[in-house]
Motif scaffolding. Structure first.
Motif, mmCIF file in Angstrom:
data_model
loop_
_atom_site.group_PDB
_atom_site.id
_atom_site.type_symbol
_atom_site.label_atom_id
_atom_site.label_comp_id
_atom_site.label_asym_id
_atom_site.label_seq_id
_atom_site.Cartn_x
_atom_site.Cartn_y
_atom_site.Cartn_z
ATOM 1 N N PRO A 188 43.200 29.398 32.149
ATOM 2 C CA PRO A 188 43.420 29.401 30.689
ATOM 3 C C PRO A 188 44.889 29.482 30.280
ATOM 4 O O PRO A 188 45.179 29.533 29.085
ATOM 5 C CB PRO A 188 42.685 30.664 30.256
ATOM 6 N N ILE A 219 33.046 40.924 40.242
ATOM 7 C CA ILE A 219 32.058 40.000 40.826
ATOM 8 C C ILE A 219 31.716 40.510 42.224
ATOM 9 O O ILE A 219 32.558 40.483 43.127
ATOM 10 C CB ILE A 219 32.628 38.563 40.896
ATOM 11 N N LYS A 234 39.511 33.904 29.279
ATOM 12 C CA LYS A 234 39.993 34.474 30.528
ATOM 13 C C LYS A 234 38.780 34.861 31.389
ATOM 14 O O LYS A 234 37.818 35.435 30.871
ATOM 15 C CB LYS A 234 40.853 35.702 30.235
ATOM 16 N N ALA A 235 38.857 34.530 32.646
ATOM 17 C CA ALA A 235 37.735 34.846 33.536
ATOM 18 C C ALA A 235 37.692 36.344 33.809
ATOM 19 O O ALA A 235 38.696 37.049 33.688
ATOM 20 C CB ALA A 235 37.884 34.075 34.837
ATOM 21 N N LYS A 236 36.503 36.800 34.227
ATOM 22 C CA LYS A 236 36.434 38.218 34.580
ATOM 23 C C LYS A 236 37.172 38.471 35.893
ATOM 24 O O LYS A 236 37.436 37.524 36.651
ATOM 25 C CB LYS A 236 34.989 38.681 34.659
ATOM 26 N N LEU A 278 32.714 38.550 45.361
ATOM 27 C CA LEU A 278 34.147 38.439 45.640
ATOM 28 C C LEU A 278 34.750 39.772 46.038
ATOM 29 O O LEU A 278 35.730 39.814 46.790
ATOM 30 C CB LEU A 278 34.876 37.891 44.411
ATOM 31 N N SER A 279 34.175 40.832 45.520
ATOM 32 C CA SER A 279 34.750 42.140 45.852
ATOM 33 C C SER A 279 34.557 42.474 47.323
ATOM 34 O O SER A 279 35.184 43.384 47.851
ATOM 35 C CB SER A 279 34.131 43.233 44.970
ATOM 36 N N ALA A 320 38.036 39.561 39.699
ATOM 37 C CA ALA A 320 37.314 39.418 40.966
ATOM 38 C C ALA A 320 36.576 40.697 41.328
ATOM 39 O O ALA A 320 35.475 40.655 41.897
ATOM 40 C CB ALA A 320 38.304 39.030 42.067
#
Lengths: 121, 659
Positions: free
Chosen positions: A64, A115, A108-110, A118-119, A112
Motif C-alpha cells: 500500500p 497470522i 495496510k495488511a495485518k 506465518l508466526s 505477520a
C-alpha cells in the motif's frame, strides 16, 4: 488503454467513490475504482500480484505504499530492468493516476505475528 | 568381431522361415503346422520331420531368404543377449528401467520384465506414456539418489520424443543411462515402418547434448560400452549418455550359448578432477584476507557431502553463501545463507568464489533491455570460479552462457572434489589476527539473515486472503502440513517466487532438487515422480508444486504415478496461463504500443478451464480441486498427504496467482 473519462468527470466521480487517502503532495488525484479495473485489464497484476503485493523476482511490491508518483510514472514511461514499457498511447497519464490512486488505497495488511501460519516461521 | 559377437557375418545361413534349421535345433515345437516337403518324411516319434536321403532336396521356391541376413525365427533358446544386458545393468547398480514400449528394444525390455524383475537383485520396469517422461523421471531420480537409472526408447521417433528432456538433463549436469533400439541390419527391418524408424547413426540427433554415445557391434562390446557409459555419466560434470543397441543383439541368443556369455567388465572407483594445488592455495589466500568475501553455489552439491563441506568452508570464513537454486547446496536457515541479499553482497564484495555456476557472467553482471552489461561488482574485486563444465565443451548448443571476461582465475575442476583441499588451505592460512574481524562479520551476517526472514514474513501478509491464492499462502499452508515429516520438495521453486527458500527450514541434501536445467517445459511433473521414486524406499514424503502448463505437456505421467504406486503429492500451481510468456507478450505488445488487451489469445489456458482434479481421477490418482479459497487449502492438503502416506499419489489443483 484509453482513458474513458476526462479529468473533470473523474473528479466528479471521485466525490462519489472516494479519493485515495494520504497521497504524497506531488501525487495527483485519481479514480480508485477505475484504477482497480485498470490494474487487471492492463496486466499489472501479472507481475505485481492482484493487490500490488509484488511477486518475487517478476515485479516489486507497489502497495500500500508505492514509490513516489514521479518515480512510478517514470518507470512506466522509461522502464528499468524487466518492467514493460507503457507509453501514453497504451496508458494515458490519467490512467496512471488512477492506478496509483488504487495502489494508495490498499489497506495496510495485518502483521505477520497476527497470522498463525506465518508466526511459526 | 569377436566370437561372442552377433555380427551378421558369423550368423548361420538359415532362411528367414528357417524350418529345417529350426528343426535341427529341436525348436519345432514352437512352429505352427510345419509343412513337410517331398524330401522329408514325417517323424513317427512325433519330433521334427526327417530328411529322406533318397529324394532330392527341394529347391527354395524364392531367393527371398538369401537376400537377408538370416534369423532363426521359430526357434526357442535358453540364453539371450537381453539377459546378458540385464546383468550388465545390474552390475552398475541400476535399479529402475523406464520406458514407453517400442519394438526395437523388445529384446531387452522382455529380458528386464521376465528376467531382471524376477531374479535378484531385482530391477523394476516402469511404464511411461512418453519418452520425455522416461528421461525426466530418470533426471529427478538422479537428483535424489545421486546415480543413474536406465531408460530406453524406440529408435528414431522415440529418441526424438525424448530429446528435449535429454537436453534438460545435459544442461543440468545430471547422469542418466539411456539406450535406444536400432535395427542396424537393413535387411532385417520390417517393410515401411521398420525403415521409417531407422537411421544410419541414431544417436547423432542428440549427440550435441549427450556426454557420450556408442553403437555396440557385439555383446562384449555392449558390456564394455555400458560400463564406459556409466563411468562417463558419473564423472563430473555428470551427464546423460546413450547407447544405440542393435535389436538383434538384444533378441537373439548369445552366440555359442551360455557357455560363451561374455564377461561383465569391471567398473573402477571414479576419482573426480580436483583443482590444481597452486590455484587452490591462491584462492584460499584471497578468501582469508578478504574483507567481504562471497561464496556462490550453482550446480555445486552433487553428493550429500557437498552441502556439509560448503557449510564448513562458509563457517571457517564466516562468509555469506548465495545460492543459484540449482541444488540443495546450503541449509536455508543457516545464518550464512544470504541468497536474497545477493545483489547487495556482491556490490560490496572484494572476493567472489563461484562454485559450479551455471552462468558465471550472470552472477557478476546484469543486462539492460539492449543487452548492455552492468557490472554488479567493483572492478577491483577478485573473482574466481571452480567449474567442471568447461572440461567437456561442445560447440553447438549455447549452454556455455556468455563469456565471463571479468573473472581472474578459472579453476577447471569439480568444485565438490576441490572442497576438501580448499577447506584445509583456508584453515591453514587463516591468520590469528583475522579471527576477530571474521567473527564480527559472521555476527553481522547472522543479523542480516534474521532481518531477511522477518522481511519475508512481513511481505507474505499482502494478498494473504486473496483468491486466486497467493504464493506465500500456498507455501505456508504446505509447510504447515509437512514440517513434521521427513519431506522432500521434488520441484523447482522459481514459479513460487522462491518463497520456500525464504520461509522454510531445509537442512538435508534431499530436501530440494532444483530446476530443469534448460527450462524445457514438461520437465516438472515427470521429474518429480522420478525423485519421488527415489524417495520411496527411504520412506520420505515427496511433494511437488508443478505448473498447469507444464503438467499438460505430459499428463500421462499421472497414470504412471498411479500404475506404479509411487507416493507423491502433486500441487498444480494453476495460474491458468503460460505466465512467463504472458509477461513477455505484454512487454512486446506495449513496445509496439498496441496494448495488452489481447494477450489472453496467445497465452491463457482458459475457455474452457481445465479440470485437473477430474483429469487426475480419470488416470487413477486421488485428487481435489479446483481450490480457489485459501481457507480450503490446508484441509485439502491434509487429506491428500494422508493418501500419499499410504503409498499412493495425490493431486490438489490450486487456482493461484502468477507467481
Amino acid at each position: 488503454m484509453q482513458r474513458s473519462i476526462i479529468l473533470s468527470a473523474a473528479l466528479a466521480v471521485l466525490s462519489l467513490t472516494g479519493t485515495a487517502q494520504a497521497q504524497p503532495a506531488a501525487a495527483p488525484a485519481g479514480n480508485v475504482a477505475h484504477g482497480k479495473t485498470l490494474f487487471t485489464s492492463t496486466g499489472c497484476y501479472q507481475c505485481h500480484g492482484y493487490q500490488g503485493q509484488g511477486l518475487g523476482t517478476t515485479g516489486p511490491k507497489l502497495a500500500p505504499t508505492p514509490m513516489p508518483y514521479e518515480a512510478f510514472i517514470r518507470q512506466l514511461r522509461k522502464p528499468r530492468d524487466a518492467m514493460p514499457l507503457y507509453t501514453s498511447k497504451v496508458m494515458s497519464d490519467g490512467d496512471v493516476q488512477d492506478i496509483y490512486a488504487y495502489m494508495l488505497s490498499m489497506p495496510k495488511a495485518k502483521a505477520a505475528a497476527d497470522i498463525p501460519l506465518l508466526s511459526r516461521f | 568381431m569377436s566370437v561372442d559377437g552377433n555380427d551378421r557375418a558369423n550368423r548361420p545361413n538359415v532362411g528367414r522361415r528357417g524350418f529345417l534349421k529350426g528343426a535341427a535345433l529341436g525348436g519345432v515345437a514352437a512352429v505352427a503346422a510345419p509343412v513337410v516337403s517331398a524330401a522329408q518324411t514325417a517323424n513317427p516319434e512325433g519330433g521334427p520331420p526327417k530328411a529322406d536321403p533318397s529324394k532330392p532336396r527341394p529347391v527354395a521356391p524364392a531367393p527371398r531368404s538369401e537376400e537377408s541376413t538370416v534369423r532363426p525365427e521359430g526357434v526357442t533358446y535358453s540364453s539371450c543377449g537381453g539377459d546378458y544386458m540385464v546383468d550388465v545393468l545390474r552390475s552398475l547398480n541400476i535399479e529402475y528401467f523406464a520406458a514407453t514400449p517400442g519394438n526395437t528394444f523388445m529384446g531387452l525390455h522382455e529380458a528386464v520384465v521376465n528376467y531382471g524383475m524376477l531374479t535378484a537383485p531385482n530391477m523394476r520396469s516402469l511404464t511411461t506414456m512418453h519418452e520425455e517422461a522416461s528421461v525426466a523421471m530418470a533426471h529427478g531420480y538422479a537428483k535424489i539418489e545421486g546415480k543413474p537409472m536406465a531408460c530406453m526408447f524406440h529408435t528414431t521417433v522415440g529418441l526424438q520424443h525424448a530429446s528435449m528432456a535429454i537436453y534438460n538433463a545435459y544442461c543440468d549436469r545430471v547422469p542418466i543411462f539411456m539406450m535406444t533400439g536400432a535395427t542396424i541390419d537393413a535387411t532385417r527391418r520390417f517393410n515401411n515402418v521398420g525403415w521409417l524408424h531407422a537411421a544410419n547413426d541414431t544417436p547423432a540427433m542428440v549427440r550435441d547434448f549427450t556426454k557420450w554415445d556408442d553403437t555396440p557391434g557385439s555383446l562384449r562390446h555392449f558390456g564394455e560400452s555400458a560400463v564406459r557409459a556409466w563411468k562417463f555419466s558419473m564423472t563430473p560434470p555428470y551427464g546423460p549418455t546413450l547407447l544405440a543397441v542393435d535389436s538383434l543383439l538384444q533378441e537373439d541368443e548369445i552366440p555359442g550359448g551360455e557357455a560363451k556369455r561374455p564377461p561383465i567388465p569391471k567398473m573402477p572407483r571414479i576419482s573426480p578432477p580436483a583443482g590444481e594445488e597452486g590455484a587452490v592455495k591462491e584462492t584460499a589466500r584471497l578468501l582469508v584476507n578478504a574483507e567481504h568475501p562471497v561464496l556462490f553455489a550453482g550446480r555445486y552439491a552433487r553428493t550429500p557431502d557437498g552441502m556439509k563441506m560448503l557449510v564448513e568452508l562458509a563457517e571457517a570464513l564466516q562468509a555469506p553463501v548465495c545460492d543459484g537454486y540449482n541444488r540443495m547446496n546450503f541449509p536455508w536457515r543457516h545464518p550464512l545463507y544470504q541468497t536474497r541479499r545477493q545483489r547487495v553482497l556482491l556490490n560490496q564484495a572484494d572476493v567472489l568464489l563461484a562454485l559450479e555456476p551455471s552462468d558465471a557472467f550472470g552472477v557478476t553482471n546484469a543486462l539492460d533491455h539492449d543487452g548492455n552489461a552492468r557490472p554488479l561488482m567493483s572492478p577491483t574485486s577478485r573473482k574466481i570460479s571452480i567449474s567442471s563444465v568447461e572440461l567437456t565443451p561442445k560447440g553447438n548448443y549455447q549452454d556455455v552462457q556468455r563469456y565471463a571476461s571479468d573473472y581472474d582465475l578459472a579453476i577447471e575442476a569439480d568444485a565438490e572434489a576441490t572442497m576438501p583441499m580448499l577447506i584445509e588451505e583456508v584453515r591453514r592460512q587463516m591468520p590469528a589476527s583475522r579471527k576477530a574481524a571474521i567473527e564480527a562479520r559472521g555476527q553481522t551476517l547472522a543479523k542480516a539473515h534474521l532481518d531477511e526472514i522477518n522481511r519475508a514474513k512481513a511481505g507474505a501478509v499482502y494478498g494473504w486472503d486473496d483468491s486466486p491464492i497467493s504464493m506465500p499462502r500456498l507455501t505456508s499452508e504446505l509447510w504447515n502440513q509437512i514440517q513434521g515429516e521427513d519431506w522432500s520438495l521434488v520441484s523447482d521453486t522459481n514459479f513460487q517466487s522462491r518463497w520456500q527458500q525464504a520461509l522454510w527450514t531445509a537442512d538435508k541434501p534431499y530436501r530440494y532438487i532444483g530446476g530443469s536445467g534448460a527450462s524445457g517445459v514438461g520437465y516438472s511433473s515427470p521429474a518429480a515422480l522420478g525423485a519421488a521414486l527415489a524417495n520411496q524406499k527411504h520412506g520420505r514424503l515427496s511433494v511437488a508444486i508443478v505448473g498447469d502448463g507444464d503438467l499438460m505437456f505430459g499428463p500421462g505421467i499421472l497414470w504412471t504415478a498411479a500404475h506404479e504406486r509411487i507416493p507423491l503429492l502433486y500441487i498444480v500451481h494453476n495460474n491458468r496461463g503460460y505466465h512467463m510468456e504472458i509477461m513477455q507478450f505484454q512487454a512486446i505488445a506495449n513496445r509496439r504500443q498496441r496494448g495488452v488487451d489481447r494477450v489472453e489469445i496467445a497465452c491463457n489456458i482458459d475457455n474452457p478451464f481445465i479440470n485437473y482434479a477430474g483429469m487426475a481421477k480419470s488416470l487413477g490418482v486421488y485428487a481435489e480441486g479446483p481450490i480457489d479459497n485459501p481457507k480450503d487449502l490446508g484441509p485439502a492438503l491434509k487429506r491428500a498427504i494422508a493418501v500419499v502416506k499410504k503409498g499412493e499419489p495425490a493431486l490438489i489443483d490450486v487456482v493461484a496467482q502468477g507467481r
